[in-house]
Design a protein around this motif. Structure first.
Motif, PDB file in Angstrom:
ATOM      1  N   LEU A  17       0.830  -1.196   0.000  1.00 12.02           N
ATOM      2  CA  LEU A  17       0.000   0.000   0.000  1.00 12.02           C
ATOM      3  C   LEU A  17       0.867   1.248   0.000  1.00 12.02           C
ATOM      4  O   LEU A  17       1.669   1.451   0.898  1.00 12.02           O
ATOM      5  CB  LEU A  17      -0.906   0.002   1.235  1.00 12.02           C
ATOM      6  N   ARG A  18       0.678   2.068  -1.015  1.00 13.41           N
ATOM      7  CA  ARG A  18       1.395   3.341  -1.111  1.00 13.41           C
ATOM      8  C   ARG A  18       0.472   4.456  -0.664  1.00 13.41           C
ATOM      9  O   ARG A  18      -0.651   4.583  -1.142  1.00 13.41           O
ATOM     10  CB  ARG A  18       1.844   3.582  -2.543  1.00 13.41           C
ATOM     11  N   TYR A  19       0.957   5.276   0.253  1.00 10.12           N
ATOM     12  CA  TYR A  19       0.219   6.448   0.731  1.00 10.12           C
ATOM     13  C   TYR A  19       1.250   7.509   1.088  1.00 10.12           C
ATOM     14  O   TYR A  19       2.197   7.271   1.801  1.00 10.12           O
ATOM     15  CB  TYR A  19      -0.673   6.111   1.928  1.00 10.12           C
ATOM     16  N   GLY A  20       1.076   8.669   0.508  1.00  8.40           N
ATOM     17  CA  GLY A  20       2.079   9.716   0.689  1.00  8.40           C
ATOM     18  C   GLY A  20       3.404   9.247   0.117  1.00  8.40           C
ATOM     19  O   GLY A  20       3.468   8.701  -0.982  1.00  8.40           O
ATOM     20  N   LYS A  21       4.469   9.402   0.887  1.00  3.83           N
ATOM     21  CA  LYS A  21       5.801   8.962   0.462  1.00  3.83           C
ATOM     22  C   LYS A  21       6.148   7.592   1.020  1.00  3.83           C
ATOM     23  O   LYS A  21       7.256   7.119   0.861  1.00  3.83           O
ATOM     24  CB  LYS A  21       6.847   9.972   0.936  1.00  3.83           C
ATOM     25  N   LYS A  22       5.204   6.942   1.665  1.00  3.42           N
ATOM     26  CA  LYS A  22       5.451   5.686   2.361  1.00  3.42           C
ATOM     27  C   LYS A  22       4.748   4.517   1.669  1.00  3.42           C
ATOM     28  O   LYS A  22       3.717   4.689   1.043  1.00  3.42           O
ATOM     29  CB  LYS A  22       4.934   5.821   3.793  1.00  3.42           C
ATOM     30  N   SER A  24       3.620   0.493   2.790  1.00  2.00           N
ATOM     31  CA  SER A  24       3.525  -0.544   3.820  1.00  2.00           C
ATOM     32  C   SER A  24       3.019  -1.819   3.170  1.00  2.00           C
ATOM     33  O   SER A  24       2.138  -1.780   2.306  1.00  2.00           O
ATOM     34  CB  SER A  24       2.564  -0.133   4.932  1.00  2.00           C
ATOM     35  N   HIS A  25       3.580  -2.939   3.599  1.00  2.00           N
ATOM     36  CA  HIS A  25       3.128  -4.242   3.115  1.00  2.00           C
ATOM     37  C   HIS A  25       2.137  -4.792   4.131  1.00  2.00           C
ATOM     38  O   HIS A  25       2.494  -5.059   5.263  1.00  2.00           O
ATOM     39  CB  HIS A  25       4.317  -5.182   2.918  1.00  2.00           C
ATOM     40  N   LEU A  26       0.891  -4.914   3.707  1.00  2.49           N
ATOM     41  CA  LEU A  26      -0.173  -5.381   4.585  1.00  2.49           C
ATOM     42  C   LEU A  26      -0.561  -6.807   4.216  1.00  2.49           C
ATOM     43  O   LEU A  26      -0.773  -7.121   3.040  1.00  2.49           O
ATOM     44  CB  LEU A  26      -1.400  -4.474   4.480  1.00  2.49           C
ATOM     45  N   GLU A  27      -0.667  -7.636   5.228  1.00  2.00           N
ATOM     46  CA  GLU A  27      -1.088  -9.027   5.051  1.00  2.00           C
ATOM     47  C   GLU A  27      -2.611  -9.110   5.142  1.00  2.00           C
ATOM     48  O   GLU A  27      -3.249  -8.238   5.733  1.00  2.00           O
ATOM     49  CB  GLU A  27      -0.448  -9.903   6.132  1.00  2.00           C
ATOM     50  N   HIS A  58      -4.893   8.987   3.958  1.00  2.00           N
ATOM     51  CA  HIS A  58      -4.285   7.661   3.798  1.00  2.00           C
ATOM     52  C   HIS A  58      -5.347   6.572   3.668  1.00  2.00           C
ATOM     53  O   HIS A  58      -5.196   5.647   2.866  1.00  2.00           O
ATOM     54  CB  HIS A  58      -3.378   7.335   4.987  1.00  2.00           C
ATOM     55  N   ILE A  59      -6.404   6.677   4.442  1.00  2.00           N
ATOM     56  CA  ILE A  59      -7.451   5.660   4.427  1.00  2.00           C
ATOM     57  C   ILE A  59      -8.087   5.512   3.046  1.00  2.00           C
ATOM     58  O   ILE A  59      -8.516   4.430   2.660  1.00  2.00           O
ATOM     59  CB  ILE A  59      -8.529   5.949   5.514  1.00  2.00           C
ATOM     60  N   SER A  96       3.010   5.314  10.768  1.00  2.00           N
ATOM     61  CA  SER A  96       2.785   6.564  10.023  1.00  2.00           C
ATOM     62  C   SER A  96       1.529   6.567   9.162  1.00  2.00           C
ATOM     63  O   SER A  96       1.481   7.235   8.145  1.00  2.00           O
ATOM     64  CB  SER A  96       4.002   6.888   9.153  1.00  2.00           C
ATOM     65  N   PHE A  97       0.519   5.852   9.571  1.00  2.00           N
ATOM     66  CA  PHE A  97      -0.717   5.798   8.786  1.00  2.00           C
ATOM     67  C   PHE A  97      -1.783   6.652   9.457  1.00  2.00           C
ATOM     68  O   PHE A  97      -2.300   6.308  10.518  1.00  2.00           O
ATOM     69  CB  PHE A  97      -1.217   4.356   8.648  1.00  2.00           C
ATOM     70  N   GLY A  98      -2.116   7.774   8.848  1.00  2.00           N
ATOM     71  CA  GLY A  98      -3.253   8.589   9.253  1.00  2.00           C
ATOM     72  C   GLY A  98      -3.149   9.286  10.590  1.00  2.00           C
ATOM     73  O   GLY A  98      -4.172   9.621  11.168  1.00  2.00           O
ATOM     74  N   ALA A  99      -1.948   9.519  11.100  1.00  2.00           N
ATOM     75  CA  ALA A  99      -1.831  10.139  12.416  1.00  2.00           C
ATOM     76  C   ALA A  99      -0.849  11.296  12.420  1.00  2.00           C
ATOM     77  O   ALA A  99      -0.245  11.597  13.435  1.00  2.00           O
ATOM     78  CB  ALA A  99      -1.404   9.086  13.435  1.00  2.00           C
TER      79      ALA A  99
END
Length: 143
Positions: A17-22, A24-27, A58-59, A96-99
């Motif tokens: 999942l790409r959001y902003g400059k980050k 994350s690999h979500l299972e 991000h959501i 760093s997701f949504g906070a």
């Protein structure tokens, strides 16, 4: 009506999942996203079910891959940071997701739904019970 909410999301497949400059690999599994709607639930919540016209938070990017499995709303004041802090002790957070505007590292947690609902039920119950006991004590003294 304004307040804080938790979206319970179900992710069926792994995703980078790409959001902003980050990224994350979500299972696969369940995730809880904590948010606030101080402008009102009726302005914020429908965008999640209907899909946003433009991705802003991000959501919005996660909702391209996950299904909404539940919604919990706490009306009144903003307790987003307080709830996120409680969840951080019990569940793995996605950093760093949504906070970005809070003093927590994330607002997204990989959760066990049964444990989440049990924890939140106790969270509300404890808050209500504390308030009720103080109130009863004051009544007993005056009457």
């Amino acid at each position: 009506m304004k307040g804080t909410y938790i979206l319970l999301l179900k992710l069926e497949e792994s995703v980078a999942l790409r959001y902003g400059k980050k990224t994350s690999h979500l299972e696969p599994g369940y995730y809880a996203y904590v948010g606030s709607a101080m402008g009102g639930f009726f302005k914020r919540i429908p965008r999640y079910f209907l899909g946003p016209k433009k991705k802003h938070w991000h959501i919005d990017y996660l909702l391209d891959h996950a299904q909404i499995a539940g919604l919990i709303m706490f009306s009144g004041r903003n307790i987003e940071e307080e709830i996120s802090n409680v969840l951080s002790y019990h569940f793995e957070g996605i950093e760093s997701f949504g906070a970005s505007d809070l003093r927590v590292k994330t607002n997204l947690y990989r959760v066990d739904p049964d444990k989440l609902f049990s924890l939140l039920g106790g969270f509300r119950e404890n808050r209500d019970t504390r308030r009720a006991q103080k109130h009863r004590g004051k009544q007993d003294q005056s009457g």
